[in-house]
Design a protein around this motif. Sequence first.
Motif, PDB file in Angstrom:
ATOM      1  N   ARG A 140      -3.629  -4.438   4.301  1.00 23.73           N
ATOM      2  CA  ARG A 140      -2.746  -5.096   3.335  1.00 23.73           C
ATOM      3  C   ARG A 140      -3.405  -5.714   2.262  1.00 23.73           C
ATOM      4  NH1 ARG A 140       0.534  -1.590   4.431  1.00 23.73           N
ATOM      5  NH2 ARG A 140       1.581  -1.922   6.407  1.00 23.73           N
ATOM      6  N   VAL A 141      -4.777  -6.729   2.505  1.00 20.59           N
ATOM      7  CA  VAL A 141      -5.266  -7.482   1.561  1.00 20.59           C
ATOM      8  C   VAL A 141      -6.251  -6.450   0.666  1.00 20.59           C
ATOM      9  CG1 VAL A 141      -7.174  -8.918   1.300  1.00 20.59           C
ATOM     10  CG2 VAL A 141      -5.614  -9.583   3.211  1.00 20.59           C
ATOM     11  N   ASP A 185      -3.462  -5.001  -1.836  1.00 17.79           N
ATOM     12  CA  ASP A 185      -3.264  -5.933  -2.616  1.00 17.79           C
ATOM     13  C   ASP A 185      -4.226  -6.304  -3.678  1.00 17.79           C
ATOM     14  OD1 ASP A 185      -0.678  -6.689  -1.646  1.00 17.79           O
ATOM     15  OD2 ASP A 185      -1.128  -8.403  -0.618  1.00 17.79           O
ATOM     16  N   ARG A 201      -4.970 -12.535   7.252  1.00 16.20           N
ATOM     17  CA  ARG A 201      -4.200 -11.488   7.005  1.00 16.20           C
ATOM     18  C   ARG A 201      -4.893 -10.106   7.441  1.00 16.20           C
ATOM     19  NH1 ARG A 201      -2.329 -10.989   1.142  1.00 16.20           N
ATOM     20  NH2 ARG A 201      -1.354  -9.224   2.085  1.00 16.20           N
ATOM     21  N   ASP A 202      -4.256  -8.895   7.373  1.00 13.56           N
ATOM     22  CA  ASP A 202      -4.819  -7.683   7.871  1.00 13.56           C
ATOM     23  C   ASP A 202      -5.504  -7.328   6.747  1.00 13.56           C
ATOM     24  OD1 ASP A 202      -4.452  -5.063   9.510  1.00 13.56           O
ATOM     25  OD2 ASP A 202      -3.488  -4.448   7.550  1.00 13.56           O
ATOM     26  N   ALA A 243      -9.775 -11.144   3.705  1.00 15.09           N
ATOM     27  CA  ALA A 243      -8.538 -11.014   4.777  1.00 15.09           C
ATOM     28  C   ALA A 243      -8.888 -12.062   5.722  1.00 15.09           C
ATOM     29  CB  ALA A 243      -8.781  -9.458   5.282  1.00 15.09           C
ATOM     30  N   LEU A 303      -7.839 -15.579   4.867  1.00 18.15           N
ATOM     31  CA  LEU A 303      -6.259 -15.625   4.547  1.00 18.15           C
ATOM     32  C   LEU A 303      -5.709 -15.472   5.946  1.00 18.15           C
ATOM     33  CD1 LEU A 303      -5.954 -13.595   1.401  1.00 18.15           C
ATOM     34  CD2 LEU A 303      -5.628 -16.345   1.436  1.00 18.15           C
ATOM     35  N   LYS A 331       2.462 -13.709  -0.941  1.00 18.16           N
ATOM     36  CA  LYS A 331       1.426 -13.374  -0.329  1.00 18.16           C
ATOM     37  C   LYS A 331       0.208 -13.116  -1.369  1.00 18.16           C
ATOM     38  CE  LYS A 331       1.946 -13.152   4.141  1.00 18.16           C
ATOM     39  NZ  LYS A 331       1.547 -13.995   5.084  1.00 18.16           N
TER      40      LYS A 331
END
Length: 115
Positions: free
Chosen positions: A81-82, A85, A77-78, A72, A75, A52
């Motif tokens: 979480r992004v 990262d 994605r949440d 986010a 991608l 990821k």
Amino acid sequence: MGKLQIHVGEDYDRMTARLLDAVQRAEAGEDVRENHLTFENWETLVKVLTPKRMELLHHLRLSPTASIAELARALGRDYKRVHEDVEYLTELGLIERGEDGLRVEVEEIRAQIAI
């Protein structure tokens, strides 16, 4: 930044020798612009550069993004979480933050893994 050299399992003596070599070359007038990231072992590397996170880096390399929310969404994605990262990869120096947003200056990652 250009290229990033990743070292995995490199012992202290070898790391020190690499550093001293760069210092000597710089003192001799050579333009030494090297980017290195060292991991203790393979397990640490794969925990840090997860699929990821690699996808995130690749996306930012091709498409710098104005915000984490935009990244986010791109991608799928949440956001939380992004955001985690991005913060982590920024601390490692892999993501650049500026007035224009987020970007990745690394064009290539090379890994040297001691066994």
